[in-house]
Motif scaffolding. Sequence first.
Motif, PDB file in Angstrom:
ATOM      1  N   GLY A 511       4.392 -43.482  54.685  1.00  0.00           N
ATOM      2  CA  GLY A 511       3.635 -43.256  55.912  1.00  0.00           C
ATOM      3  C   GLY A 511       2.354 -42.497  55.610  1.00  0.00           C
ATOM      4  N   GLY A 512       1.734 -41.991  56.641  1.00  0.00           N
ATOM      5  CA  GLY A 512       0.529 -41.189  56.463  1.00  0.00           C
ATOM      6  C   GLY A 512      -0.756 -41.990  56.435  1.00  0.00           C
ATOM      7  N   LEU A 513      -0.683 -43.314  56.523  1.00  0.00           N
ATOM      8  CA  LEU A 513      -1.900 -44.114  56.541  1.00  0.00           C
ATOM      9  C   LEU A 513      -2.529 -44.070  57.929  1.00  0.00           C
ATOM     10  CD1 LEU A 513      -0.989 -47.374  54.579  1.00  0.00           C
ATOM     11  CD2 LEU A 513      -2.424 -45.500  53.818  1.00  0.00           C
ATOM     12  N   PRO A 514      -3.861 -44.089  57.996  1.00  0.00           N
ATOM     13  CA  PRO A 514      -4.533 -44.154  59.304  1.00  0.00           C
ATOM     14  C   PRO A 514      -4.459 -45.583  59.854  1.00  0.00           C
ATOM     15  CG  PRO A 514      -6.172 -44.118  57.554  1.00  0.00           C
ATOM     16  CD  PRO A 514      -4.836 -43.971  56.894  1.00  0.00           C
ATOM     17  N   TRP A 515      -3.332 -45.901  60.471  1.00  0.00           N
ATOM     18  CA  TRP A 515      -3.084 -47.284  60.875  1.00  0.00           C
ATOM     19  C   TRP A 515      -4.101 -47.784  61.886  1.00  0.00           C
ATOM     20  CZ3 TRP A 515      -0.298 -50.449  58.162  1.00  0.00           C
ATOM     21  CH2 TRP A 515       0.719 -49.947  57.346  1.00  0.00           C
ATOM     22  N   ASN A 516      -4.621 -46.892  62.735  1.00  0.00           N
ATOM     23  CA  ASN A 516      -5.622 -47.351  63.696  1.00  0.00           C
ATOM     24  C   ASN A 516      -6.869 -47.877  62.990  1.00  0.00           C
ATOM     25  OD1 ASN A 516      -6.106 -44.730  62.805  1.00  0.00           O
ATOM     26  ND2 ASN A 516      -7.290 -44.180  64.632  1.00  0.00           N
ATOM     27  N   ILE A 517      -7.268 -47.201  61.902  1.00  0.00           N
ATOM     28  CA  ILE A 517      -8.420 -47.663  61.116  1.00  0.00           C
ATOM     29  C   ILE A 517      -8.092 -48.990  60.425  1.00  0.00           C
ATOM     30  CG2 ILE A 517      -9.993 -47.086  59.226  1.00  0.00           C
ATOM     31  CD1 ILE A 517     -10.393 -45.262  61.540  1.00  0.00           C
ATOM     32  N   ILE A 518      -6.869 -49.099  59.898  1.00  0.00           N
ATOM     33  CA  ILE A 518      -6.455 -50.343  59.226  1.00  0.00           C
ATOM     34  C   ILE A 518      -6.458 -51.510  60.208  1.00  0.00           C
ATOM     35  CG2 ILE A 518      -4.506 -51.495  58.108  1.00  0.00           C
ATOM     36  CD1 ILE A 518      -3.833 -48.801  56.815  1.00  0.00           C
ATOM     37  N   TYR A 519      -5.956 -51.273  61.427  1.00  0.00           N
ATOM     38  CA  TYR A 519      -5.946 -52.333  62.436  1.00  0.00           C
ATOM     39  C   TYR A 519      -7.367 -52.764  62.802  1.00  0.00           C
ATOM     40  CZ  TYR A 519      -1.007 -51.154  63.083  1.00  0.00           C
ATOM     41  OH  TYR A 519       0.331 -50.919  62.884  1.00  0.00           O
ATOM     42  N   ILE A 520      -8.281 -51.814  62.889  1.00  0.00           N
ATOM     43  CA  ILE A 520      -9.677 -52.160  63.177  1.00  0.00           C
ATOM     44  C   ILE A 520     -10.247 -53.015  62.047  1.00  0.00           C
ATOM     45  CG2 ILE A 520     -12.021 -51.232  63.457  1.00  0.00           C
ATOM     46  CD1 ILE A 520     -10.722 -48.796  64.831  1.00  0.00           C
ATOM     47  N   GLY A 521      -9.935 -52.638  60.796  1.00  0.00           N
ATOM     48  CA  GLY A 521     -10.372 -53.432  59.650  1.00  0.00           C
ATOM     49  C   GLY A 521      -9.816 -54.843  59.703  1.00  0.00           C
ATOM     50  N   ALA A 522      -8.546 -54.961  60.120  1.00  0.00           N
ATOM     51  CA  ALA A 522      -7.936 -56.289  60.259  1.00  0.00           C
ATOM     52  C   ALA A 522      -8.645 -57.093  61.344  1.00  0.00           C
ATOM     53  CB  ALA A 522      -6.456 -56.146  60.586  1.00  0.00           C
ATOM     54  N   GLY A 523      -9.014 -56.428  62.435  1.00  0.00           N
ATOM     55  CA  GLY A 523      -9.743 -57.102  63.512  1.00  0.00           C
ATOM     56  C   GLY A 523     -11.116 -57.569  63.060  1.00  0.00           C
ATOM     57  N   ILE A 524     -11.800 -56.734  62.259  1.00  0.00           N
ATOM     58  CA  ILE A 524     -13.103 -57.126  61.712  1.00  0.00           C
ATOM     59  C   ILE A 524     -12.946 -58.374  60.856  1.00  0.00           C
ATOM     60  CG2 ILE A 524     -14.929 -56.445  60.104  1.00  0.00           C
ATOM     61  CD1 ILE A 524     -14.503 -53.546  61.072  1.00  0.00           C
ATOM     62  N   ALA A 525     -11.898 -58.385  60.022  1.00  0.00           N
ATOM     63  CA  ALA A 525     -11.654 -59.548  59.161  1.00  0.00           C
ATOM     64  C   ALA A 525     -11.399 -60.800  59.988  1.00  0.00           C
ATOM     65  CB  ALA A 525     -10.467 -59.269  58.242  1.00  0.00           C
ATOM     66  N   ALA A 526     -10.615 -60.672  61.054  1.00  0.00           N
ATOM     67  CA  ALA A 526     -10.336 -61.828  61.907  1.00  0.00           C
ATOM     68  C   ALA A 526     -11.623 -62.367  62.530  1.00  0.00           C
ATOM     69  CB  ALA A 526      -9.340 -61.441  62.994  1.00  0.00           C
ATOM     70  N   ALA A 527     -12.510 -61.466  62.963  1.00  0.00           N
ATOM     71  CA  ALA A 527     -13.774 -61.892  63.558  1.00  0.00           C
ATOM     72  C   ALA A 527     -14.646 -62.611  62.525  1.00  0.00           C
ATOM     73  CB  ALA A 527     -14.511 -60.666  64.124  1.00  0.00           C
ATOM     74  N   ILE A 528     -14.650 -62.099  61.302  1.00  0.00           N
ATOM     75  CA  ILE A 528     -15.448 -62.724  60.241  1.00  0.00           C
ATOM     76  C   ILE A 528     -14.903 -64.108  59.904  1.00  0.00           C
ATOM     77  CG2 ILE A 528     -16.047 -62.547  57.788  1.00  0.00           C
ATOM     78  CD1 ILE A 528     -16.153 -59.474  58.254  1.00  0.00           C
ATOM     79  N   ILE A 529     -13.578 -64.224  59.837  1.00  0.00           N
ATOM     80  CA  ILE A 529     -12.962 -65.527  59.568  1.00  0.00           C
ATOM     81  C   ILE A 529     -13.347 -66.533  60.648  1.00  0.00           C
ATOM     82  CG2 ILE A 529     -10.752 -66.758  59.512  1.00  0.00           C
ATOM     83  CD1 ILE A 529      -9.581 -64.224  58.140  1.00  0.00           C
ATOM     84  N   ALA A 530     -13.296 -66.088  61.918  1.00  0.00           N
ATOM     85  CA  ALA A 530     -13.652 -66.982  63.019  1.00  0.00           C
ATOM     86  C   ALA A 530     -15.104 -67.428  62.906  1.00  0.00           C
ATOM     87  CB  ALA A 530     -13.412 -66.275  64.355  1.00  0.00           C
ATOM     88  N   PHE A 531     -15.997 -66.486  62.578  1.00  0.00           N
ATOM     89  CA  PHE A 531     -17.416 -66.840  62.463  1.00  0.00           C
ATOM     90  C   PHE A 531     -17.645 -67.760  61.268  1.00  0.00           C
ATOM     91  CE2 PHE A 531     -21.914 -65.834  61.313  1.00  0.00           C
ATOM     92  CZ  PHE A 531     -22.484 -66.342  62.480  1.00  0.00           C
ATOM     93  N   ASP A 532     -16.926 -67.535  60.175  1.00  0.00           N
ATOM     94  CA  ASP A 532     -17.059 -68.397  59.005  1.00  0.00           C
ATOM     95  C   ASP A 532     -16.613 -69.823  59.325  1.00  0.00           C
ATOM     96  OD1 ASP A 532     -17.569 -68.831  56.134  1.00  0.00           O
ATOM     97  OD2 ASP A 532     -15.403 -69.092  56.003  1.00  0.00           O
ATOM     98  N   GLN A 533     -15.561 -69.948  60.111  1.00  0.00           N
ATOM     99  CA  GLN A 533     -15.112 -71.281  60.516  1.00  0.00           C
ATOM    100  C   GLN A 533     -16.148 -71.972  61.400  1.00  0.00           C
ATOM    101  OE1 GLN A 533     -12.122 -72.889  59.319  1.00  0.00           O
ATOM    102  NE2 GLN A 533     -12.622 -71.177  57.973  1.00  0.00           N
ATOM    103  N   TYR A 534     -16.835 -71.177  62.220  1.00  0.00           N
ATOM    104  CA  TYR A 534     -17.927 -71.724  63.032  1.00  0.00           C
ATOM    105  C   TYR A 534     -19.053 -72.230  62.124  1.00  0.00           C
ATOM    106  CZ  TYR A 534     -22.086 -71.749  65.998  1.00  0.00           C
ATOM    107  OH  TYR A 534     -23.252 -72.104  66.632  1.00  0.00           O
ATOM    108  N   LEU A 535     -19.415 -71.431  61.121  1.00  0.00           N
ATOM    109  CA  LEU A 535     -20.459 -71.852  60.180  1.00  0.00           C
ATOM    110  C   LEU A 535     -20.047 -73.130  59.456  1.00  0.00           C
ATOM    111  CD1 LEU A 535     -21.426 -68.392  58.606  1.00  0.00           C
ATOM    112  CD2 LEU A 535     -22.784 -69.721  60.233  1.00  0.00           C
ATOM    113  N   LYS A 536     -18.775 -73.205  59.093  1.00  0.00           N
ATOM    114  CA  LYS A 536     -18.265 -74.390  58.410  1.00  0.00           C
ATOM    115  C   LYS A 536     -18.389 -75.628  59.302  1.00  0.00           C
ATOM    116  CE  LYS A 536     -14.074 -76.235  56.231  1.00  0.00           C
ATOM    117  NZ  LYS A 536     -12.646 -75.957  55.889  1.00  0.00           N
TER     118      LYS A 536
END
Length: 659
Positions: A511-536
């Motif tokens: 434990g001890g990880l800042p999970w809220n920050i990790i979840y935000i990072g995961a959300g950023i990645a999801a948004a980037i993946i979606a935009f990359d698929q749009y570019l594709k």
Amino acid sequence: MEKPYIDSNTSLPEITVKAVLLGAALSVVLSAANAYFGLFAGLTVSASIPAAVISMALLRVFKNSNILENNLVQTAASAGESLAAGVIFTIPALVIMGYWEEFNYFETMAIAMCGGILGILFTIPLRRALIVEENLKFPEGVATAEVLKTGEEGGKAVKYLVWGSIIGGLFKLADSALNLWSGLFEKAALVGQKFYGYFSLNLSPALVAVGYIVGLNIAFLVFFGGVITWWIAMPIYIGSNGFDAVAAELVALGSFEKISDVNADNLGGALWSAKMRYLGVGAMVVGGLWALLSLAGSLGTAFKAGISAFKKGGTSMKDQIRTEMDTPMSWVIIAIGVMIVPVYLIYQSAIGDVTVSMTMTLIMVVAGFLFAAVAGYMAGLVGSSNNPISGVTIATILFASILLLTLMGTGNELAGAAGAILIGAVVCCAAAIAGDNMQDLKAGHLLGATPYKQQIMQVVGVVAGALAIPIVLNILLIGNGIGAPTPEQPEALAAPQATLMMSVAQGIFGGGLPWNIIYIGAGIAAAIIAFDQYLKSKGSNFRMPVLAVAVGLYLPFELDSSIFVGGVLAYMLTKATKPNKNIEKGNNAGLLLASGLITGEALMGILIAGLTVGVMKSGGDPNAMRIFEDTSSWPGLIIFGLIIYFIYKTVVKVSKSDE
């Protein structure tokens, strides 16, 4: 199907004594250089082309050398370089987390050797499917084959590699050993309680070289990740909480002793280390899972071919033409079984539970074969330097951590996290070698090499690299330090990837990880993946591979910005050399200069660390070579700029030459 450069009916000497000795020696050198640079920057690049050029230059001294012999030398050399990436992305985590006090020679060597050889074995049944039938691009394999075909030009071009190595080595000597200037240009500003601004640039020509090699698209995405972390997320966090509250939080986390110690200059680095870098963890996990999902359909053919080859046991060599002779499948199966035994014994010695150790071994085999196929396929699509090894390794460690936590329960946090890292280490070495292996086999396919002889030389390269890497790591550990800086070792090598792997494993167990920050990072990645698929869908030439952004999110800004400078340089040179008649020669000269900068700086860094260890053991002052104590970054910034100008002028001149 491409017609090979050397006809299948023509037989030339390939595995010779000089090829084996030279390939092993270059494997040691390049693996040491890549180990240092990966610990410093968190990134590695393919060394196939520099290895090919060095091989041609050295083999010209001998009579009767040939292009296939050259190809086998670079095959062994680049295997050592790739193995280093698999090692330094994972194994240093065991030292950083305190599970090991030093790099245990036998365990480190065995993990590297077994993982690397398994990576070779796992890709043998995939060679024909991915290289011959799928006919993927394999950009570095094609480029290596072209460099080897040019022969005479390649031999002469070694001068650019030498120049780059000398420049990179001298710059590192002046910066790190003589301390003639500060290697970091950094500016920070804090206005009141709410506004924070930051910029930094690492004055490392080798980082610029990385950006040059990967190109503007990837370099920009790495920088973009840094912008999200340092220019968006961090100011928002400070602005929403206030400086005093953030400073108090950092004191509570142990970053500072008291609030008065916190100021604009040290606030950013401490907040990044304690919280913001975990944006990269979230993004990397999602990126790794996406890499697996996005390749699921494409890998179907490769898996079927691989499983079919394993079941059939392969075709007899006498029934095949020379250029299609792989290592017999019966030998492959036996060798896989042999390699599994020492890995199991290492797991058993670390965990002490037969059931858990057998489970770890099973996970390693399944994940190793799966990710070797992923790495081989991705190498064919985007090249080895852009292969998402970090992402798939994190996915492995995440899954392994959850499974081991279920088997071992709580109360075994350190051993459990170390067990997950040990699984990830073997898988990471296998995946790193698999991508490089397929690039080399593609080059061999174009040249008319004998596949099983290349596979033998890949084993030579792995063994040579594995024997040397533990020694290099211990020299760097004692001389530089690895992980977080300390008062005794203020310039410790950050080992960004290994620290990330440790964070994931320890976070699942302790434990001890800042999970809220990790979840935000995961959300950023999801948004980037979606935009990359749009570019594709729009057919855009500009793409946004999520793992490039994830790396930028995680790295210190000083590395992101320097890599971006290299990407801009590559773009400017593309524009400047496009109308010239010898553009390919110019491109090769630039690539070799960049590779030389990386190699020279890395080898000088190892040399300085080795000298430091020697001085310390003899009771001397390790800082005796330092000319200045307090230094400015401006002299280094000027020389840094002159080196960039030198690369630009050299590449333009070569591209316009009549040679």
